[in-house]
Design a protein around this motif. Structure first.
Motif, PDB file in Angstrom:
ATOM      1  N   THR A 187       0.845  -1.195   0.000  1.00 46.83           N
ATOM      2  CA  THR A 187       0.000   0.000   0.000  1.00 46.83           C
ATOM      3  C   THR A 187       0.880   1.245   0.000  1.00 46.83           C
ATOM      4  O   THR A 187       2.041   1.197   0.402  1.00 46.83           O
ATOM      5  N   ALA A 188       0.308   2.348  -0.444  1.00 48.87           N
ATOM      6  CA  ALA A 188       1.023   3.624  -0.427  1.00 48.87           C
ATOM      7  C   ALA A 188       0.011   4.746  -0.221  1.00 48.87           C
ATOM      8  O   ALA A 188      -1.104   4.691  -0.736  1.00 48.87           O
ATOM      9  N   PRO A 189       0.421   5.781   0.533  1.00 50.59           N
ATOM     10  CA  PRO A 189      -0.463   6.926   0.724  1.00 50.59           C
ATOM     11  C   PRO A 189      -0.402   7.844  -0.487  1.00 50.59           C
ATOM     12  O   PRO A 189       0.618   7.913  -1.170  1.00 50.59           O
ATOM     13  N   GLY A 190      -1.480   8.497  -0.758  1.00 47.19           N
ATOM     14  CA  GLY A 190      -1.535   9.454  -1.856  1.00 47.19           C
ATOM     15  C   GLY A 190      -2.798  10.268  -1.705  1.00 47.19           C
ATOM     16  O   GLY A 190      -3.454  10.194  -0.666  1.00 47.19           O
ATOM     17  N   PRO A 191      -3.181  11.022  -2.728  1.00 44.17           N
ATOM     18  CA  PRO A 191      -4.462  11.747  -2.666  1.00 44.17           C
ATOM     19  C   PRO A 191      -5.593  10.779  -2.305  1.00 44.17           C
ATOM     20  O   PRO A 191      -6.483  11.107  -1.537  1.00 44.17           O
ATOM     21  N   ARG A 192      -5.514   9.564  -2.863  1.00 47.56           N
ATOM     22  CA  ARG A 192      -6.325   8.417  -2.445  1.00 47.56           C
ATOM     23  C   ARG A 192      -5.328   7.285  -2.252  1.00 47.56           C
ATOM     24  O   ARG A 192      -4.434   7.107  -3.074  1.00 47.56           O
ATOM     25  N   PRO A 193      -5.449   6.495  -1.158  1.00 51.75           N
ATOM     26  CA  PRO A 193      -4.481   5.416  -0.967  1.00 51.75           C
ATOM     27  C   PRO A 193      -4.562   4.410  -2.110  1.00 51.75           C
ATOM     28  O   PRO A 193      -5.622   4.235  -2.717  1.00 51.75           O
ATOM     29  N   VAL A 194      -3.435   3.786  -2.404  1.00 55.97           N
ATOM     30  CA  VAL A 194      -3.392   2.744  -3.427  1.00 55.97           C
ATOM     31  C   VAL A 194      -2.823   1.481  -2.809  1.00 55.97           C
ATOM     32  O   VAL A 194      -2.163   1.510  -1.762  1.00 55.97           O
ATOM     33  N   GLY A 195      -3.076   0.367  -3.480  1.00 54.76           N
ATOM     34  CA  GLY A 195      -2.530  -0.899  -3.026  1.00 54.76           C
ATOM     35  C   GLY A 195      -2.694  -1.948  -4.098  1.00 54.76           C
ATOM     36  O   GLY A 195      -3.543  -1.831  -4.980  1.00 54.76           O
ATOM     37  N   PHE A 196      -1.862  -2.976  -4.011  1.00 54.89           N
ATOM     38  CA  PHE A 196      -1.923  -4.074  -4.973  1.00 54.89           C
ATOM     39  C   PHE A 196      -1.378  -5.341  -4.339  1.00 54.89           C
ATOM     40  O   PHE A 196      -0.568  -5.295  -3.417  1.00 54.89           O
ATOM     41  N   THR A 197      -1.844  -6.481  -4.851  1.00 54.52           N
ATOM     42  CA  THR A 197      -1.364  -7.778  -4.407  1.00 54.52           C
ATOM     43  C   THR A 197      -0.047  -8.076  -5.102  1.00 54.52           C
ATOM     44  O   THR A 197       0.088  -7.867  -6.307  1.00 54.52           O
ATOM     45  N   ALA A 198       0.918  -8.557  -4.309  1.00 55.44           N
ATOM     46  CA  ALA A 198       2.251  -8.851  -4.840  1.00 55.44           C
ATOM     47  C   ALA A 198       2.699 -10.239  -4.396  1.00 55.44           C
ATOM     48  O   ALA A 198       2.527 -10.599  -3.232  1.00 55.44           O
ATOM     49  N   THR A 199       3.253 -10.990  -5.316  1.00 50.55           N
ATOM     50  CA  THR A 199       3.882 -12.271  -4.974  1.00 50.55           C
ATOM     51  C   THR A 199       5.387 -12.179  -5.151  1.00 50.55           C
ATOM     52  O   THR A 199       6.086 -13.178  -5.022  1.00 50.55           O
ATOM     53  N   ALA A 248     -11.094  -2.326  -8.896  1.00 50.99           N
ATOM     54  CA  ALA A 248     -11.786  -2.491  -7.615  1.00 50.99           C
ATOM     55  C   ALA A 248     -11.520  -1.287  -6.718  1.00 50.99           C
ATOM     56  O   ALA A 248     -10.448  -0.691  -6.768  1.00 50.99           O
ATOM     57  N   ASP A 249     -12.507  -0.929  -5.892  1.00 55.65           N
ATOM     58  CA  ASP A 249     -12.301   0.086  -4.856  1.00 55.65           C
ATOM     59  C   ASP A 249     -11.705  -0.662  -3.668  1.00 55.65           C
ATOM     60  O   ASP A 249     -12.413  -1.172  -2.797  1.00 55.65           O
ATOM     61  N   ARG A 250     -10.401  -0.754  -3.650  1.00 54.90           N
ATOM     62  CA  ARG A 250      -9.690  -1.658  -2.741  1.00 54.90           C
ATOM     63  C   ARG A 250      -9.799  -1.276  -1.274  1.00 54.90           C
ATOM     64  O   ARG A 250      -9.653  -2.126  -0.401  1.00 54.90           O
ATOM     65  N   PHE A 251     -10.039  -0.009  -0.980  1.00 53.72           N
ATOM     66  CA  PHE A 251     -10.085   0.429   0.412  1.00 53.72           C
ATOM     67  C   PHE A 251     -11.511   0.620   0.928  1.00 53.72           C
ATOM     68  O   PHE A 251     -11.702   1.029   2.072  1.00 53.72           O
ATOM     69  N   ALA A 252     -12.512   0.306   0.105  1.00 57.39           N
ATOM     70  CA  ALA A 252     -13.910   0.385   0.531  1.00 57.39           C
ATOM     71  C   ALA A 252     -14.249  -0.858   1.362  1.00 57.39           C
ATOM     72  O   ALA A 252     -13.572  -1.881   1.259  1.00 57.39           O
ATOM     73  N   PRO A 253     -15.305  -0.787   2.191  1.00 60.04           N
ATOM     74  CA  PRO A 253     -15.720  -1.986   2.914  1.00 60.04           C
ATOM     75  C   PRO A 253     -15.960  -3.132   1.928  1.00 60.04           C
ATOM     76  O   PRO A 253     -16.378  -2.865   0.807  1.00 60.04           O
ATOM     77  N   PRO A 254     -15.605  -4.352   2.278  1.00 62.14           N
ATOM     78  CA  PRO A 254     -15.306  -4.807   3.632  1.00 62.14           C
ATOM     79  C   PRO A 254     -13.840  -4.688   4.048  1.00 62.14           C
ATOM     80  O   PRO A 254     -13.470  -5.148   5.121  1.00 62.14           O
ATOM     81  N   VAL A 313       0.993   5.835   6.072  1.00 56.43           N
ATOM     82  CA  VAL A 313       0.813   4.650   5.222  1.00 56.43           C
ATOM     83  C   VAL A 313      -0.466   3.915   5.606  1.00 56.43           C
ATOM     84  O   VAL A 313      -0.715   3.671   6.792  1.00 56.43           O
ATOM     85  N   PRO A 314      -1.296   3.529   4.629  1.00 56.22           N
ATOM     86  CA  PRO A 314      -2.483   2.723   4.926  1.00 56.22           C
ATOM     87  C   PRO A 314      -2.056   1.332   5.395  1.00 56.22           C
ATOM     88  O   PRO A 314      -1.286   0.660   4.707  1.00 56.22           O
ATOM     89  N   LEU A 315      -2.555   0.924   6.576  1.00 56.41           N
ATOM     90  CA  LEU A 315      -2.256  -0.396   7.128  1.00 56.41           C
ATOM     91  C   LEU A 315      -3.525  -1.233   7.165  1.00 56.41           C
ATOM     92  O   LEU A 315      -4.553  -0.787   7.680  1.00 56.41           O
ATOM     93  N   LEU A 316      -3.437  -2.443   6.637  1.00 57.31           N
ATOM     94  CA  LEU A 316      -4.571  -3.359   6.597  1.00 57.31           C
ATOM     95  C   LEU A 316      -4.690  -4.102   7.916  1.00 57.31           C
ATOM     96  O   LEU A 316      -3.687  -4.535   8.497  1.00 57.31           O
ATOM     97  N   ASP A 317      -5.921  -4.288   8.391  1.00 55.36           N
ATOM     98  CA  ASP A 317      -6.178  -5.010   9.629  1.00 55.36           C
ATOM     99  C   ASP A 317      -6.169  -6.517   9.386  1.00 55.36           C
ATOM    100  O   ASP A 317      -6.516  -6.981   8.290  1.00 55.36           O
TER     101      ASP A 317
END
Length: 168
Positions: free
Chosen positions: A33-45, A98-104, A114-118
């Motif tokens: 994840t990264a902070p920005g005007p809107r936070p972003v994030g992506f799955t990484a392997t 996808a709106d990755r930071f929207a519920p759920p 930095v956005p941290l996932l629970d």
């Protein structure tokens, strides 16, 4: 090469060959994840521990990714190790549009904004130290500045195009 060598038939190196080979490689699943005007994030392997002193990790990101413009400018990123209970979360952060930071999705703002996932197994906040060109991707090197390894559960894996858990 002979049939008895166990090596099979060689194929010319193509993007599809690389994808086919790496479908056979089981990898841990992380969300960056990264902070920005809107936070972003992506799955990484592609997450890798690079060095212990100083503590540096790396991950790859495609320059065509919707997250790249923010990651390209971010001073800090979040690295989250997902548990096998988080297949849906991994899918959300892997899905284009996808709106990755929207519920759920449950998250909070952590150190350095930095956005941290629970609910993850472990997380790090890292300071970006380099972005290295690698074809249509960039390899991001980042030094850990904070983190928590205390999440409960077993790791989520990616293999043969699917998210999986460990089997004993």
């Amino acid at each position: 090469m002979t049939a008895s060598s166990g090596l099979g038939t060689a194929h010319l190196a193509t993007p599809e060959l690389l994808r086919s080979v790496f479908r056979r490689h089981a990898a841990g699943v992380a969300v960056i994840t990264a902070p920005g005007p809107r936070p972003v994030g992506f799955t990484a392997t592609s997450l890798t521990s690079v060095a212990a002193e100083p503590p540096v990790v790396s991950f790859g990101i495609g320059t065509g990714s919707s997250s790249w413009p923010v990651v390209a400018e971010a001073e800090y990123v979040g690295v989250h190790i997902l548990g096998e209970h988080q297949r849906e979360l991994a899918g959300t952060f892997a899905r284009s549009g996808a709106d990755r930071f929207a519920p759920p999705t449950r998250w909070r703002t952590g150190p350095e904004g930095v956005p941290l996932l629970d609910g993850v197994l472990a997380w790090l906040v890292c300071r970006v130290v380099a972005r290295v060109p690698a074809g249509d991707h960039r390899i991001v090197l980042a030094e850990a500045v904070a983190g928590d390894p205390a999440g409960a559960g077993r790791p989520l894996l990616y293999h043969q195009g699917r998210f999986n858990g460990l089997r004993d």
